[in-house]
Structure formats: C-alpha cells, structure tokens
Design a protein around this motif. Structure first.
Motif, short mmCIF file in Angstrom:
data_model
loop_
_atom_site.label_atom_id
_atom_site.label_comp_id
_atom_site.label_asym_id
_atom_site.label_seq_id
_atom_site.Cartn_x
_atom_site.Cartn_y
_atom_site.Cartn_z
N MET A 220 -90.93 44.68 89.94
CA MET A 220 -90.28 43.74 90.59
C MET A 220 -90.91 42.53 89.67
SD MET A 220 -91.14 42.12 94.12
CE MET A 220 -90.94 40.57 94.78
N VAL A 221 -90.08 41.28 89.34
CA VAL A 221 -90.21 40.21 88.78
C VAL A 221 -89.81 39.11 89.76
CG1 VAL A 221 -89.99 39.03 86.52
CG2 VAL A 221 -89.54 41.43 86.62
N HIS A 222 -90.76 37.81 89.63
CA HIS A 222 -90.41 36.92 90.47
C HIS A 222 -90.89 35.59 89.90
CE1 HIS A 222 -89.34 34.79 94.32
NE2 HIS A 222 -90.62 34.09 94.04
N ASN A 223 -90.18 34.82 89.45
CA ASN A 223 -90.46 33.58 88.76
C ASN A 223 -91.24 33.78 87.47
OD1 ASN A 223 -90.47 30.74 88.47
ND2 ASN A 223 -92.40 30.59 89.60
N PHE A 224 -90.69 34.75 86.52
CA PHE A 224 -91.33 35.04 85.47
C PHE A 224 -90.43 35.49 84.38
CE2 PHE A 224 -96.04 36.76 84.41
CZ PHE A 224 -95.88 36.76 82.89
N SER A 246 -86.32 44.79 90.56
CA SER A 246 -85.99 43.90 91.55
C SER A 246 -86.14 42.60 90.76
CB SER A 246 -86.64 44.06 92.85
OG SER A 246 -86.33 42.74 93.69
N VAL A 247 -85.24 41.48 90.82
CA VAL A 247 -85.87 40.30 90.00
C VAL A 247 -85.20 39.18 90.94
CG1 VAL A 247 -85.11 38.84 88.28
CG2 VAL A 247 -84.82 41.32 87.79
N GLY A 268 -79.14 47.77 95.46
CA GLY A 268 -79.30 47.91 94.14
C GLY A 268 -80.27 48.99 93.58
N GLY A 269 -79.54 50.29 93.48
CA GLY A 269 -79.95 51.38 92.87
C GLY A 269 -80.77 51.23 91.78
N SER A 270 -80.14 50.81 90.75
CA SER A 270 -81.02 50.47 89.50
C SER A 270 -81.39 49.18 89.38
CB SER A 270 -79.89 50.79 88.08
OG SER A 270 -80.03 51.98 88.01
N ILE A 271 -80.76 48.07 89.55
CA ILE A 271 -81.00 46.46 89.57
C ILE A 271 -80.53 45.87 90.78
CG2 ILE A 271 -81.00 44.40 88.01
CD1 ILE A 271 -80.20 46.50 85.62
N GLN A 272 -81.34 44.93 91.45
CA GLN A 272 -81.06 44.09 92.39
C GLN A 272 -81.46 42.80 91.98
OE1 GLN A 272 -83.91 42.79 94.78
NE2 GLN A 272 -82.33 41.77 96.05
N LEU A 273 -80.81 41.59 91.99
CA LEU A 273 -80.86 40.12 91.71
C LEU A 273 -80.75 39.54 92.85
CD1 LEU A 273 -80.19 41.58 88.86
CD2 LEU A 273 -79.32 39.25 88.31
#
Length: 382
Positions: A220-224, A246-247, A268-273
C-alpha cells in the motif's frame, strides 16, 4: 630552473594535508564482529550499533538473535538505530537464511530513525509485531532517513500498517533483492509507504503471499513517490482493495518490468488506484487476478500503460476506462513455467514476453521480472 610561488607551495601543502586526513579517517573505521554467544567485539547487535561511527561495519555471525537475548525490549523494537550517526553498515556474514532476527512476537524487529547512508544487508526479519501505540512495521519501521535494505527476508510479521515494512516521513529508502512473504496487516500486508516527497525504490524484490484486511495485500502506497522495478508482486490478497498494490495520492509512481500475478481483492485484483493517484506501468505482466479485475481506476486518478501483457484476469484484460493506452499492450498468455499456484513465474522459451518472441514493436529488454526458465512446460532449462 623552475620556481615555486608561495601561493603554489601553500596549495601543495593543503593538498598533502587533505590526503593525510582522508587516510587518517579511513584508518579510524573499524569492523565490529557480533555472534550469538556474545563473545565478539560487542555483546549484542544493539551494542555494536550504539558504538559504531561513520565508516564502520558491523558483521553478524550466523545464528538466531532473539528478543530475549538482545537486551533491547522497548516499544521501538528489538534493534533500534537510536543515534544520528550515518554511513555505516550492518551485515550478516553468511546471508539471511542462516542469520535470523527473531522478535518472538514481543514487538517489532527493527526501527530506523534519522539515519542516512545506513546499509542493512542479509537478515531474516521474523515474528515481529508492531506495538499498539506505534502500530506500523512489524518487521521494520523507519522514517526521516534514507537507508539501503538489501538481501533480506521479511516473513511472519504483523502490524496495523505494513506487516513486513513501514516507511514514511521525508524518506528515500532503497530496497534491493529482498523477499516479503506471509506477512499481514490491516493496511499494506507486505509493505506500507506513506507521506514522503522523496522516492522509495524497490528493485529485484519478491512480494508474495501477503495479506491485508483493508488495502494493499502486497503493497500500500499513500502520498509517497515510488518506483518498482524487476520485481514480483504475486499471490497477495486483500479483503477490500488492491490485492497486489493499492495506491492513493501518489505522484508519480512507476512500475517497470514487474510480474503481477495471482493477486486478489474485490476492488482491483492486481492494482487499485484512488485519491489522485498517478502511476505509469511499463514492460510488465498482469495476469491471473482471481477477483476484482486487473486494475481498478477511481475517478480523478491517472494511469498510463505501455508495453504490457494482460492475461486471464477476472473481470477482463482491458485497460480500464480513463486509463491511457500508450501502445504495444497485448492480451496474451505469458507462458509461465509453472501453473497458477505453483509459485513459478519464470518464462517458457517461447513466451511472448521475451524480445525474440514479442509480436509488436518491442520497447523493453523483456516483459516481466523473470527471464526464460524452461523450454516448454515440464521441460526445465538447465
């Protein structure tokens, strides 16, 4: 006859002085040897860290180093980089398989704060649990620093945020050749990155079989800002969003030459934006997402996809509405050496992910993280 001016002689003197000073500084650096018996140059890893100065190297002998034996048992962690001395290395002598940092479920394994140019090399981080009052990073937590973490294994760690690793707060961490598996958290089962305008870089890493209850089974990435390269993000799961990644509120994020396969989440199985996320995906495989589709793209986010292969994702293999197709993307079987569930994501010799077999204008050295590992399925390459 050549004449020397006073100014020239003075410059020559200072040059010699600088050389002497550099040699003197190098001679002051030392190696601290640590072993499980406590009979090395320092009795524990923590004692060596507290004594090290710039240029030093701490070399840790094989063995299991536990919470009960290391003598640092507060809320920061079993091992704490407490001072602001930078530029030294903590490494294992023989690699992570035989050099274990076991927090015994008593707290997190390691805390890094305010250090630059620190290298941590060759350890297994296991059985770390983040304390409830500082609930990030069961294996490792860090902020306000720019370390290099390489050749490490993170497994069996848990936290509210970042089961294996949590990093944030004006940091520029580099993670190389590391494996994250069987970690769990509410956010970011394997890795959680938050709140930094610098870039977190992950290269040649494997992030697999991690679990998040809410977002980001693998990462998980948030504001980075982040950069993932030549890495495997596979077989991760979230009960809500972003099985693999998850981004949110991220600008920019890049995914280059990675393999994302067998991840699962309702959204978002692989990626969720979400939340103004902006990422570019190039030269990557996105396949076998078990639920939630390959990519989930919320309104107000930005996605650019180029030279990627999609295959057998639940919900379809198209780039979602609102995403930019920059070309050279195909719906093709990547032809892994192993069947789904085998954990083998190397490629067959005739895989379209390899440059010699690709049907389009090939812009990548290869697509995905791995090269050829077998001929046809069942015929392993020597």
């Amino acid at each position: 006859m050549r004449k020397y001016s006073p100014a020239g002689q003075l410059s020559h003197f200072f040059l010699i002085l600088l050389v002497i000073m550099s040699l003197t500084d190098a001679s002051l650096a030392r190696t601290w040897n640590v072993n499980t018996a406590g009979t090395g140059d320092a009795p524990t890893i923590q004692a060596a860290i507290d004594s090290a100065v710039t240029g030093d190297e701490i070399v840790v002998a094989p063995g299991t180093y536990t919470w009960s034996s290391q003598g640092h048992t507060d809320d920061y962690g079993m091992i704490y980089f407490a001072t602001y001395v930078s530029g030294f290395t903590l490494r294992s002598e023989d690699g992570p398989e035989v050099t274990i940092l076991d927090a015994q479920y008593q707290g997190r394994v390691m805390f890094i704060q305010g250090h630059n140019d620190i290298v941590v090399d060759g350890f297994t981080f296991i059985n770390g649990v983040a304390p409830t009052n500082y609930d990030g990073g069961g294996g490792l937590i860090g902020h306000l620093s720019a370390p290099i973490i390489r050749n490490c294994i993170f497994t069996g760690n848990s936290a509210h945020q970042g089961g294996g690793l949590w990093y944030g707060g004006v940091s520029e961490i580099t993670v190389e050749n590391c494996t994250f598996y069987d970690n769990n958290a509410y956010y970011g089962g394997g890795v959680f990155l938050v709140n930094s305008y610098d870039t977190a870089t992950f290269k040649n890493c494997v992030i697999r079989n991690n679990y998040a209850e809410s977002r980001g089974g693998g990462i998980m990435v948030h504001n980075f800002s982040f950069h993932l390269e030549n890495s495997v993000i596979c077989a991760n799961r979230s009960d809500n969003r972003g099985g693999g990644i998850s981004v949110g509120e991220t600008e920019p994020g890049t995914i280059l030459q990675c393999t994302l396969s067998e991840n699962a989440a309702p959204d978002g199985g692989s990626i969720q934006l979400q939340e103004r996320a902006e990422i570019d995906i190039e030269c990557s495989i996105i396949s076998f997402s078990y639920s939630g589709g390959a990519i989930s793209l919320w309104e107000g986010t930005s996605l650019d996809v180029e030279s990627c292969i999609f295959w057998s994702n639940a919900g379809g293999d198209t780039i979602p509405s609102g995403g930019v197709d920059s070309g050279n993307n195909f719906i093709l079987d990547p032809q892994f050496c192993g069947i789904p569930g085998s954990g083998n994501w190397k490629l067959q010799e005739d895989s379209p992910c390899l440059v010699r077999n690709h049907p389009g204008g090939f812009l990548c050295n290869q697509i995905g993280a791995y090269r050829a590992g077998c001929g046809t399925v069942g015929t392993q390459k020597s």
